[in-house]
Design a protein around this motif. Structure first.
Motif, PDB file in Angstrom:
ATOM      1  N   GLY A  33       0.992  -1.263  -0.111  1.00  0.00           N
ATOM      2  CA  GLY A  33      -0.202  -0.033  -0.110  1.00  0.00           C
ATOM      3  C   GLY A  33       0.841   1.225  -0.065  1.00  0.00           C
ATOM      4  N   TYR A  34       0.510   2.303  -0.766  1.00  0.00           N
ATOM      5  CA  TYR A  34       1.371   3.234  -1.020  1.00  0.00           C
ATOM      6  C   TYR A  34       0.327   4.586  -1.299  1.00  0.00           C
ATOM      7  N   TYR A  35       0.897   5.835  -0.981  1.00  0.00           N
ATOM      8  CA  TYR A  35       0.274   7.162  -1.403  1.00  0.00           C
ATOM      9  C   TYR A  35       0.637   7.446  -2.882  1.00  0.00           C
ATOM     10  N   ASN A  36      -0.409   7.753  -3.537  1.00  0.00           N
ATOM     11  CA  ASN A  36      -0.052   8.205  -5.176  1.00  0.00           C
ATOM     12  C   ASN A  36      -1.228   9.492  -5.270  1.00  0.00           C
ATOM     13  N   GLY A  37      -0.282  10.579  -5.005  1.00  0.00           N
ATOM     14  CA  GLY A  37      -0.993  11.809  -5.105  1.00  0.00           C
ATOM     15  C   GLY A  37      -2.095  12.330  -4.126  1.00  0.00           C
ATOM     16  N   GLY A  38      -1.868  11.594  -2.813  1.00  0.00           N
ATOM     17  CA  GLY A  38      -2.641  11.809  -1.665  1.00  0.00           C
ATOM     18  C   GLY A  38      -3.579  10.669  -1.493  1.00  0.00           C
ATOM     19  N   ALA A  39      -3.737   9.773  -2.728  1.00  0.00           N
ATOM     20  CA  ALA A  39      -4.929   8.636  -2.637  1.00  0.00           C
ATOM     21  C   ALA A  39      -4.168   7.376  -2.176  1.00  0.00           C
ATOM     22  N   ASN A  70       7.739   7.669   3.818  1.00  0.00           N
ATOM     23  CA  ASN A  70       6.529   7.259   4.320  1.00  0.00           C
ATOM     24  C   ASN A  70       5.412   7.397   3.222  1.00  0.00           C
ATOM     25  N   ARG A  71       5.911   7.314   1.816  1.00  0.00           N
ATOM     26  CA  ARG A  71       5.179   7.170   0.785  1.00  0.00           C
ATOM     27  C   ARG A  71       4.267   5.518   0.986  1.00  0.00           C
ATOM     28  N   ALA A  72       5.134   4.707   1.374  1.00  0.00           N
ATOM     29  CA  ALA A  72       4.539   3.433   1.298  1.00  0.00           C
ATOM     30  C   ALA A  72       4.127   3.186   2.812  1.00  0.00           C
ATOM     31  N   PHE A  73       2.719   2.660   3.211  1.00  0.00           N
ATOM     32  CA  PHE A  73       2.425   2.607   4.528  1.00  0.00           C
ATOM     33  C   PHE A  73       2.203   1.109   4.760  1.00  0.00           C
ATOM     34  N   SER A  74       2.152   0.027   3.880  1.00  0.00           N
ATOM     35  CA  SER A  74       1.954  -1.344   4.112  1.00  0.00           C
ATOM     36  C   SER A  74       2.497  -2.143   3.427  1.00  0.00           C
TER      37      SER A  74
END
Length: 90
Positions: A33-39, A70-74
């Motif tokens: 899981g990661y953030y891509n443009g805030g989503a 902290n872009r990837a969270f899981s």
């Protein structure tokens, strides 16, 4: 003779439809899981062994966090049986 017909019917079924998923061995797919443009977005890899999945998931997690912490969270591995999702494992 009847037994031979049953065996032929089972063989024909397996030839046309393949092995039922509940008979196939477990595989694992890396999931990050990661953030891509805030989503939130998810990377899902291909079927591999458990050890390969762990290595792939950790490598992908680290690669997302290298340019931007902290872009990837899981990260985890999806335990699969055919196309059926069973559980997440580490």
């Amino acid at each position: 003779m009847r037994g031979l017909m049953i065996i032929a019917a089972i063989a024909a079924y397996l030839w046309v439809f393949g092995t039922p998923s509940f008979l196939s061995p477990y595989t694992y797919r890396a999931e990050v899981g990661y953030y891509n443009g805030g989503a939130q977005a998810w990377y899902v890899g291909n079927d591999t062994s458990f050890d390969s999945c762990i290595s792939e998931a950790q490598a992908m997690f680290n690669s997302y966090n290298t340019p931007k912490p902290n872009r990837a969270f899981s990260w985890a591995c999806r335990k699969m049986q055919g196309e059926s999702f069973l559980e997440r494992v580490r």
